[in-house]
Design an enzyme around this catalytic site. Structure first.
Site, PDB file in Angstrom:
ATOM      1  N   LYS A 224       0.197   3.910  14.880  1.00  0.00           N
ATOM      2  CA  LYS A 224       1.297   4.817  14.546  1.00  0.00           C
ATOM      3  C   LYS A 224       1.892   5.476  15.787  1.00  0.00           C
ATOM      4  O   LYS A 224       3.103   5.717  15.853  1.00  0.00           O
ATOM      5  CB  LYS A 224       0.808   5.888  13.570  1.00  0.00           C
TER       6      LYS A 224
ATOM      7  N   ASP B  34      -1.879  12.335  16.233  1.00  0.00           N
ATOM      8  CA  ASP B  34      -1.286  13.648  16.025  1.00  0.00           C
ATOM      9  C   ASP B  34      -2.109  14.744  16.700  1.00  0.00           C
ATOM     10  O   ASP B  34      -1.589  15.549  17.485  1.00  0.00           O
ATOM     11  CB  ASP B  34      -1.135  13.924  14.527  1.00  0.00           C
TER      12      ASP B  34
ATOM     13  N   ASP C 101       5.159  11.693   7.226  1.00  0.00           N
ATOM     14  CA  ASP C 101       4.498  10.564   6.596  1.00  0.00           C
ATOM     15  C   ASP C 101       5.405  10.053   5.481  1.00  0.00           C
ATOM     16  O   ASP C 101       6.197  10.810   4.901  1.00  0.00           O
ATOM     17  CB  ASP C 101       3.147  10.974   6.015  1.00  0.00           C
TER      18      ASP C 101
ATOM     19  N   ASP D 257       6.595  -0.862  10.268  1.00  0.00           N
ATOM     20  CA  ASP D 257       5.710  -1.644  11.117  1.00  0.00           C
ATOM     21  C   ASP D 257       5.272  -2.944  10.448  1.00  0.00           C
ATOM     22  O   ASP D 257       4.691  -3.809  11.099  1.00  0.00           O
ATOM     23  CB  ASP D 257       4.486  -0.816  11.518  1.00  0.00           C
TER      24      ASP D 257
ATOM     25  N   LYS E  24       0.815  -1.212   0.000  1.00  0.00           N
ATOM     26  CA  LYS E  24       0.000   0.000   0.000  1.00  0.00           C
ATOM     27  C   LYS E  24       0.854   1.270   0.000  1.00  0.00           C
ATOM     28  O   LYS E  24       0.412   2.324  -0.455  1.00  0.00           O
ATOM     29  CB  LYS E  24      -0.934   0.012   1.217  1.00  0.00           C
ATOM     30  N   GLU E  25       2.068   1.136   0.534  1.00  0.00           N
ATOM     31  CA  GLU E  25       3.011   2.258   0.571  1.00  0.00           C
ATOM     32  C   GLU E  25       4.301   1.793  -0.103  1.00  0.00           C
ATOM     33  O   GLU E  25       5.204   1.287   0.560  1.00  0.00           O
ATOM     34  CB  GLU E  25       3.271   2.696   2.015  1.00  0.00           C
TER      35      GLU E  25
END
Length: 675
Positions: free
Chosen positions: A217, A384, A241, A76, A46-47
């Protein structure tokens, strides 16, 4: 909610920093504070690792002393694919960093640089050709490994890499694997091709176990806080990010203009927040991905109070801020993870690595203050927002830095489903704050942040509550119109004019706020349409999920927003065409509302045209007709997707069937209730 918005209009501040004057405050360049950069990723599919690598390279190439930079990558997912990408990136960086410095390159993300017309090696410069060839080779290797799903022996170079990748086992999964820390670059030993030192580059994959809570996160960032404290412990921490690359090599110096300014009170300034900005957004920003209010208008307003909210990325923190209030520091369980710890050895020394592995274990935080009084705070999916809020409540201040050239650029979702799911996750996290013991409405307004700042935080915490008026105005006036019932004053009644006044006043003020921060009229129109759409989708579904969790214990998970770009989706997005494509329960309410609005408008106009009464349009339900018409105008992308589009982004038949059933059910129910 209207009152909370006014807080940010009371004292907005627009700041400008003079980077050339930084040396007047910091006498010698060697005295610039060191920076530890945290980049988080969780899923190589996905990333894409190549995108994460480009982000890391862009910050490694900052116009900043390299021996004062350390880049930590938190994986992760515990993926060998991501580690391989960074092994290759470390090799490429040795040539990329000096190339950027010698040629004063501004776009230090290599993909962006070589993707621009200027970046293609057509001018015959030998060095640029070499760097371009090396980047393409790295890109090919990384993409091949990701596609294959494993790191083949042919790509492993030397015994050190063999040892590193040999630690992976087929039994390792995303949710079960031991701690793995790999030092890829050491500023005390590694040099670039010109013989200059390299910044530290460290890969971290914390221990994961299906029997332990990992706090998403926030937990990963707290591990990086501890690991970095044992290895480099720089006083400033930059969080990014994985897709938010640096767009300006002078960014850390801009941040230091505030963090090192004695007039701003370094003893209580916690962080400098840069706005989130995005590249690749289409002309009219059909999904309102810019978030002009959230990332620009509101931070400027908050800067006149305690400072802007933390928005997850592009934020330079003072490490000390994670350890208690300005006046009452909280000591960690061991001094080696505290902000005052002085690292004695190299990042590759055995004692340093042993301690770093220990503080990354999944059981390390048990019976400690991590997540409650120290570090990123646990208890919300929006770690955040919650962490920044808690820091402000403790008495810390923050600064909003919005330079003319965007400091960071990221990827905005180009799929409607991805966008709505991302914002649903935000909404659930905001509700977790709103109904916690640290609620903005009860705790925030009485904290050290002050009443106004605490009250302003309510604007975000209760964001999902906008679903109530949006749902009411999307269904009630139209259903009443279909049943011949007038619920608003007629044009001949004095109260009639109150409604146009409120509507035009609110929309005019909203448009003005949007235009003043650099928006356009067409993008503002897209923004208000998405605002209405959120009320019928992510706000509504987030509220339902949150209360299911609260009453039934059904917990919400953390879904990573995909950064993978589908070519056909991208083409439709560039044309300004909404992407429905796949069935989603969140598409059902807006589709039903659009159908009801269209039916109500047609029936209302037809009834008025056939009416033979003496009142004419003066007795017509003008306000209800206007509300229905406004719904039709905003629902036009839905009519296109349902009616005549034939591409892959059209509305699925299943969604249309369910929406028609819901619309019919609402009509039948209204017939019983309203008559």
């Amino acid at each position: 909610m209207w009152a909370t918005t006014q807080v940010f209009r009371m004292n907005p501040i627009r700041r400008r920093e003079a980077v050339e004057n930084l040396n007047d405050v910091v006498a010698e360049e060697g005295e610039l504070p060191g920076v530890d950069v945290f980049i988080c990723t969780a899923d190589p599919y996905k990333e894409p690792p190549l995108g994460v690598v480009n982000t890391a390279l862009s910050v490694m190439a900052y116009d900043y002393p390299r021996d004062r930079l350390a880049v930590y990558v938190s994986d992760d997912g515990g993926s060998a694919l991501t580690l391989f990408a960074f092994v290759e990136a470390a090799k490429f960086a040795a040539r990329w960093l000096p190339f950027c410095e010698r040629n004063r390159v501004v776009e230090r993300n290599p993909a962006v640089y070589f993707g621009s017309n200027r970046g293609h090696p057509v001018d015959g410069e030998v060095e640029e050709i070499k760097v371009y060839t090396m980047y393409e080779s790295m890109k090919h290797k990384v993409e091949h490994v990701v596609e294959a799903g494993k790191v083949d022996d042919q790509f492993i170079d030397g015994p050190k890499e063999q040892e590193a990748f040999g630690k992976w086992s087929d039994k390792f999964t995303k949710h079960n694997h031991p701690t793995f820390i790999q030092v890829l670059l050491d500023s005390k030993n590694d040099k670039d091709v010109d013989g200059h030192v390299m910044p530290n580059l460290i890969y971290v994959s914390r221990e994961k176990s299906s029997t332990s809570q990992h706090h998403f996160k926030a937990g990963a960032l707290n591990v990086l806080l501890r690991v970095s404290a044992t290895m480099t412990n720089q006083p400033i921490v930059l969080t990014l990010d994985c897709d938010m690359y640096s767009n300006d090599p002078a960014t850390p110096r801009r941040a230091m203009c505030y963090l090192c300014d004695p007039k701003l009170g370094p003893e209580n300034s916690a962080f400098v927040q840069f706005p989130q900005k995005y590249h690749g957004i289409n002309e009219n920003d059909i999904y309102a991905g810019e978030f002009q209010r959230l990332f620009q208008a509101m931070p400027m307003g908050a800067d006149g109070l305690c400072g802007p909210h933390h928005v997850g990325t592009g934020c330079f923190f003072r490490r000390r801020a994670f350890f208690g209030s300005p006046s009452s520091p909280v000591a960690p369980e061991i001094p080696e993870v505290g902000p005052d710890h002085v690292v004695g050895g190299s990042v590759r020394s055995g004692s340093v690595l042993e301690l770093a592995h220990r503080v990354a274990e999944c059981g390390y935080e048990n019976q400690t203050s991590w997540g409650s009084k120290i570090g990123y705070r646990y208890g919300s999916l929006v770690e955040d927002y919650y962490t920044g809020y808690r820091l402000h409540c403790e008495g810390w201040k923050s600064v909003f830095c919005c330079p003319q050239r965007p400091a960071f650029l990221g990827d905005a979702p180009i799929s409607l489903a991805d966008m709505l799911n991302q914002q649903k996750r935000w909404d659930i996290g905001l509700l977790e704050v709103a109904f916690s013991r640290f609620s903005t409405l009860t705790y925030g307004v009485r904290s050290s942040a002050g009443f106004l700042m605490g009250f302003g935080y309510c604007q975000n915490a209760f964001w999902p509550s906008w679903s109530i008026p949006v749902i009411v105005y999307s269904f009630l006036p139209q259903l009443a119109l279909l049943n011949g019932l007038h619920i608003f004053p007629k044009a001949t009644e004095p109260w009639f004019w109150l409604y146009p006044f409120l509507f035009l006043g609110a929309y005019a003020q909203d448009m003005l706020d949007f235009l003043l921060v650099g928006g356009t009229f067409q993008r503002w129109w897209s923004d208000q349409r998405i605002w209405l759409l959120r009320g019928l989708t992510c706000h509504l579904f987030a509220a339902v999920e949150y209360f299911l969790k609260y009453f039934l214990g059904i917990a919400a998970g953390f879904n990573v927003t995909s950064k993978v770009i589908d070519e056909e989706q991208s083409k439709r997005y560039d044309r300004g065409t909404f992407e429905f494509g796949v069935h989603s329960p969140m598409f059902v309410p807006p589709t039903a509302a659009a159908l009801i609005s269209l039916l109500a408008l047609v029936q209302g106009l037809a009834a008025q045209a056939m009416s033979r009464g003496g009142g004419g349009w003066r007795d017509a339900p003008l306000l209800q007709l206007f509300v229905a018409g406004f719904g039709v105008v905003n629902g036009w992308p839905i009519y296109e997707a349902v009616g005549w589009r034939s591409d892959g982004g059209r509305m699925p038949v299943r969604t249309v069937v369910v929406a028609v059933a819901l619309a019919w059910g609402c009509y039948v129910a209204a017939g019983f209730v309203l008559k």
